[in-house]
Scaffold this active site. Sequence first.
Site, PDB file in Angstrom:
ATOM      1  N   GLY A 163       0.822  -1.211   0.000  1.00  0.00           N
ATOM      2  CA  GLY A 163       0.000   0.000   0.000  1.00  0.00           C
ATOM      3  C   GLY A 163       0.848   1.250   0.000  1.00  0.00           C
ATOM      4  O   GLY A 163       1.784   1.407  -0.794  1.00  0.00           O
ATOM      5  N   GLY A 164       0.519   2.169   0.923  1.00  0.00           N
ATOM      6  CA  GLY A 164       1.219   3.460   0.976  1.00  0.00           C
ATOM      7  C   GLY A 164       2.699   3.322   1.240  1.00  0.00           C
ATOM      8  O   GLY A 164       3.475   4.227   0.915  1.00  0.00           O
ATOM      9  N   GLY A 400      18.486  10.097 -34.321  1.00  0.00           N
ATOM     10  CA  GLY A 400      18.083  10.807 -33.107  1.00  0.00           C
ATOM     11  C   GLY A 400      18.906  10.382 -31.907  1.00  0.00           C
ATOM     12  O   GLY A 400      19.155  11.177 -30.993  1.00  0.00           O
ATOM     13  N   ALA A 401      19.339   9.133 -31.933  1.00  0.00           N
ATOM     14  CA  ALA A 401      20.106   8.646 -30.790  1.00  0.00           C
ATOM     15  C   ALA A 401      21.456   9.361 -30.700  1.00  0.00           C
ATOM     16  O   ALA A 401      21.982   9.571 -29.613  1.00  0.00           O
ATOM     17  CB  ALA A 401      20.289   7.137 -30.893  1.00  0.00           C
TER      18      ALA A 401
HETATM   19  C1  HXC Z   1      -2.423  -2.355  11.018  1.00  0.00           C
HETATM   20  C2  HXC Z   1      -1.236  -4.164  10.290  1.00  0.00           C
HETATM   21  C3  HXC Z   1      -1.223  -3.650   8.981  1.00  0.00           C
HETATM   22  C4  HXC Z   1      -1.888  -2.426   8.747  1.00  0.00           C
HETATM   23  C5  HXC Z   1      -0.176  -5.521   8.997  1.00  0.00           C
HETATM   24  N1  HXC Z   1      -0.580  -5.317  10.243  1.00  0.00           N
HETATM   25  N2  HXC Z   1      -0.578  -4.532   8.203  1.00  0.00           N
HETATM   26  N3  HXC Z   1      -1.824  -3.516  11.298  1.00  0.00           N
HETATM   27  N4  HXC Z   1      -2.468  -1.807   9.788  1.00  0.00           N
HETATM   28  N5  HXC Z   1      -1.898  -1.891   7.543  1.00  0.00           N
HETATM   29  C6  HXC Z   1      -0.355  -6.181  11.396  1.00  0.00           C
HETATM   30  C7  HXC Z   1      -1.120  -7.488  11.296  1.00  0.00           C
HETATM   31  O1  HXC Z   1      -2.428  -7.327  11.785  1.00  0.00           O
HETATM   32  C8  HXC Z   1      -0.280  -8.393  12.194  1.00  0.00           C
HETATM   33  O2  HXC Z   1      -0.606  -8.089  13.521  1.00  0.00           O
HETATM   34  C9  HXC Z   1       1.133  -7.891  11.949  1.00  0.00           C
HETATM   35  O3  HXC Z   1       0.980  -6.563  11.419  1.00  0.00           O
HETATM   36  C10 HXC Z   1       1.883  -8.723  10.960  1.00  0.00           C
HETATM   37  O4  HXC Z   1       1.101  -8.873   9.798  1.00  0.00           O
HETATM   38  P1  HXC Z   1       0.891 -10.264   9.075  1.00  0.00           P
HETATM   39  O5  HXC Z   1      -0.251 -10.126   8.167  1.00  0.00           O
HETATM   40  O6  HXC Z   1       0.841 -11.350  10.086  1.00  0.00           O
HETATM   41  O7  HXC Z   1       2.252 -10.403   8.275  1.00  0.00           O
HETATM   42  P2  HXC Z   1       2.502 -11.095   6.874  1.00  0.00           P
HETATM   43  O8  HXC Z   1       1.787 -12.416   6.818  1.00  0.00           O
HETATM   44  O9  HXC Z   1       3.964 -11.109   6.674  1.00  0.00           O
HETATM   45  O10 HXC Z   1       1.826 -10.147   5.772  1.00  0.00           O
HETATM   46  C11 HXC Z   1       2.316  -8.887   5.533  1.00  0.00           C
HETATM   47  C12 HXC Z   1       1.308  -8.072   4.688  1.00  0.00           C
HETATM   48  C13 HXC Z   1      -0.086  -8.118   5.388  1.00  0.00           C
HETATM   49  C14 HXC Z   1       1.206  -8.633   3.299  1.00  0.00           C
HETATM   50  C15 HXC Z   1       1.875  -6.651   4.617  1.00  0.00           C
HETATM   51  O11 HXC Z   1       0.065  -7.808   6.780  1.00  0.00           O
HETATM   52  C16 HXC Z   1      -1.077  -7.182   4.775  1.00  0.00           C
HETATM   53  O12 HXC Z   1      -1.662  -7.458   3.727  1.00  0.00           O
HETATM   54  N6  HXC Z   1      -1.316  -6.043   5.436  1.00  0.00           N
HETATM   55  C17 HXC Z   1      -2.292  -5.085   4.996  1.00  0.00           C
HETATM   56  C18 HXC Z   1      -1.770  -4.333   3.807  1.00  0.00           C
HETATM   57  C19 HXC Z   1      -2.675  -3.200   3.443  1.00  0.00           C
HETATM   58  O13 HXC Z   1      -3.692  -3.422   2.800  1.00  0.00           O
HETATM   59  N7  HXC Z   1      -2.383  -1.997   3.956  1.00  0.00           N
HETATM   60  C20 HXC Z   1      -3.198  -0.806   3.811  1.00  0.00           C
HETATM   61  C21 HXC Z   1      -2.989  -0.298   2.420  1.00  0.00           C
HETATM   62  S1  HXC Z   1      -3.769   1.196   2.062  1.00  0.00           S
HETATM   63  P3  HXC Z   1      -0.531  -9.181  14.673  1.00  0.00           P
HETATM   64  O14 HXC Z   1      -1.121  -8.500  15.858  1.00  0.00           O
HETATM   65  O15 HXC Z   1      -1.316 -10.353  14.194  1.00  0.00           O
HETATM   66  O16 HXC Z   1       0.924  -9.523  14.842  1.00  0.00           O
HETATM   67  C22 HXC Z   1      -2.555   2.307   2.118  1.00  0.00           C
HETATM   68  C23 HXC Z   1      -2.941   3.610   1.495  1.00  0.00           C
HETATM   69  C24 HXC Z   1      -1.934   4.685   1.733  1.00  0.00           C
HETATM   70  O17 HXC Z   1      -1.535   2.053   2.586  1.00  0.00           O
HETATM   71  C25 HXC Z   1      -2.069   5.778   0.697  1.00  0.00           C
HETATM   72  C26 HXC Z   1      -0.969   6.792   0.788  1.00  0.00           C
HETATM   73  C27 HXC Z   1      -0.931   7.749  -0.310  1.00  0.00           C
END
Ligand code: HXC
Length: 511
Positions: A163-164, A400-401
């Site tokens: 994501g971000g 051109g190159a």
């Molecule tokens: C809060 C989060 C989090 C998030 C992960 N965690 N992402 N907590 N906000 N965005 C937490 C999980 O709940 C988990 O907590 C711990 O971090 C580890 O994550 P896992 O999923 O167990 O790890 P892994 O299996 O390695 O997977 C990693 C991952 C996955 C692929 C990054 O966590 C994931 O898909 N996260 C969400 C990604 C996402 O959609 N983010 C928001 C995007 S929107 P616990 O307590 O269980 O240890 C965005 C927009 C920004 O970012 C725009 C800016 C311009």
Amino acid sequence: MALGELRERTGAALRAGSERAVLKHRAAGKMSARERVLWLLDTDSLLETDQLARHGAADAPGPYGDGVITGTGTIDGRPVCVFSQDFTVLGGSMGETHGRKILKTMDTAVRLGCPVISINESGGARIQEGVVSLAYYAELGRRNVRASGLVPQIALIAGPCAGGAVYSPALMDVVVMVDRSSYMFVTGPDVLRSVTGEDVTVDELGGARANAAVSGNCHHVARDEAEALEWIQELLSYLPSNAMELPPAVPFTPVPGRTARDLALDTLVPDADNQGYDVREVISAVVDDAELLEIHAQFAPNIVCGLARVEGRPVGVVANQPLHRAGALDIDATEKAARFVRFCDAFNLPVLTFVDVPGYLPGVAQERDGIIRRGAKLLHAYAEATVPKVTVVLRKAYGGAYAVMGSKHLGADCNLAWPTAQIAVMGGEAAVEVLHRRRLAEAGEDAPAVREALVEEYRRTLMTPYAAAERGYVDAVIEPSSTRAQVGAALRALSTKREAAVGRKHGNIPL
Ligand code: HXC
């Protein structure tokens, strides 16, 4: 008593991640966020900020540090700012305190005029903090843009970045990834499967190799974290701390005369036009200790970009690579080189260009994908760059190159050519087809012999460096084995070059 409380809080900060998360992290063979910072910085140089900052209500505060280690330190004695996200704390996600700490670090880097290194491992916007986490990403982007071209910004992707979490690195100068343990994407495989129906693995979508070789988001793939951190240290050794400084020179012992490596250049270019050779052999012969730190090596290998030193002073090197696509300029190559030339220009690195290019790559796909708009970036970058520019034409410089690859007409300061240079609108065969179609048709069965004679004449009269030299487009035609000496002399002479920037907000590069 007072010391006891401090130790208790500091101890809690050092153990901020949950035991389960830390074990999982370790099992994956990764360094902790803190270990990465300590590895990167000079021993005992870390001055950590906001170690005890936390988020949340007073009766239920979050972990100390809020999932990111921030501070200043030194690398090889030179100041840097650093932030390192801790995936074991809330997935290294961006929340309010986490964001505030990072912004403070970015602001400090600009205030001090020193590079900033971000070590990224994050699930993106912290979901439970809603719009606040989005706001901090936008604020961070604004800081990255403000710092862009002022201080070097280097991003290490050390684990998942979703994501971000990918956009701040994307705004930085150089992105480094760790093979097999890091990945980055805007939308992960699970969401893709349900939204678009595409089935792809994490690695295929966002692994280091995909980002380095296919999308070009990543500039260097390291074998492991230690190698990645070492590479960043080496990269910084070529860069000034900020745009107001010159890159750091190192002591240099002159190598007089012509070395065996110099002499090998006299026979390097093959007689046959369409035969490849490795342009890195030319670069090795010209730069100090034959050392080139390639940037973006896996992306668009038909152009080589990297940092090196000439007589102790850092330079940026751009070179067509005849081993890939005959060195032709395609969209990826022009974007890669354009970005690199602008990077060099921002940080006062002279640009040394080696030319052997048959032209822009023809093809329906290239035209449709925007070779006109995107290929124009390289022209823009060279024309805009005010740093010393030295260009050596090795063999082909067609069409051109020729114009784009650091020609005199785009403001190059010193243009050299080898006797093997072929500076022309196009190659012999193609030119003869255009100029003599009727004559060849009339020649009947003599056509092959007539064509050969015409090509030979074209080569002799129009495909030489001498027409360009007669007009001053080429300053000198040189023996290949004298290239190191000539380039060294040119860069020495140009070391005091200053060209004032045009007074305007900014140019409008065709993005
Ligand atoms: C809060 C989060 C989090 C998030 C992960 N965690 N992402 N907590 N906000 N965005 C937490 C999980 O709940 C988990 O907590 C711990 O971090 C580890 O994550 P896992 O999923 O167990 O790890 P892994 O299996 O390695 O997977 C990693 C991952 C996955 C692929 C990054 O966590 C994931 O898909 N996260 C969400 C990604 C996402 O959609 N983010 C928001 C995007 S929107 P616990 O307590 O269980 O240890 C965005 C927009 C920004 O970012 C725009 C800016 C311009």
